[in-house]
Scaffold this active site. Sequence first.
Site: not given
Length: 273
Positions: A221, A255
């Site tokens: 991210k 995740r």
Amino acid sequence: MTINCKGNLIDLTVPKVMGILNVTPDSFYDGGKHKDEKAILKAVEKMLKDGATFIDIGAYSSRPGADEVNENEELKRLIPVIALLVKHFTDINISVDTFRSKVAEEGINAGAALINDISAGKLDPQMLKTIARLRVPYIMMHMRGNPKNMQEFTAYKNVVQEVLLYFSERVESARKLGIHDIIIDPGFGFAKKIEQNYELLRKLNLFQTLNLPVLAGLSRKSMIYKVLKSDADHALNGTTALNMIALSQGANILRVHDVKEAIECVTLFKNLN
């Protein structure tokens, strides 16, 4: 701390890894990579072989500013992939990444095992009722607004307290409907500035007060690559570093796009305890 996936109890006291399979053309990291059956099967086979317990399929990009995808298009992308994977991998635990109750229901009917909702039921008033009726595990994430406008809602007095309060309310609503298997995801990168993401990560252990499993979705991210002055393609090392911190703060599920490296994190983490 267990969840029931299609009759199988999965123990989350030992951290598990969820592999990401995006079947969208515009996801921030792997958009467009999984265009045909061969590519999809190859990617999922590798993730399962590397140790993934769950495969999370997304057919609607939730990156900041993402274009809206209508329900029919989401179903068109999603359902054939679930059917393909269930046919080839009989014991697979598929998570459907959606905020729409109809997509959730059709995904479960096609063979998925759990639902991963970025809105915790706030973008579809029928979602919690649908989950209760389906009796499947439910991942509820913290977000404000929707994927297109969420970065306009990053004003918090105390981000950790406000996210905890959000989950207290959403979990209570779910419990009233009889939803038992709940996993919470603080939503790194969703309606949060970089410093707010790191504040949540530093205090992730406080979410254990909810007595529910915690999912950490940090993989590649912008909170990683912007700090490193890099990009998503070069954010694996940073992802690994933050995944280990998440585990040390009590995360039960990682995740990730890169399953092998996350499994190595879990293996090393277990040797610390």
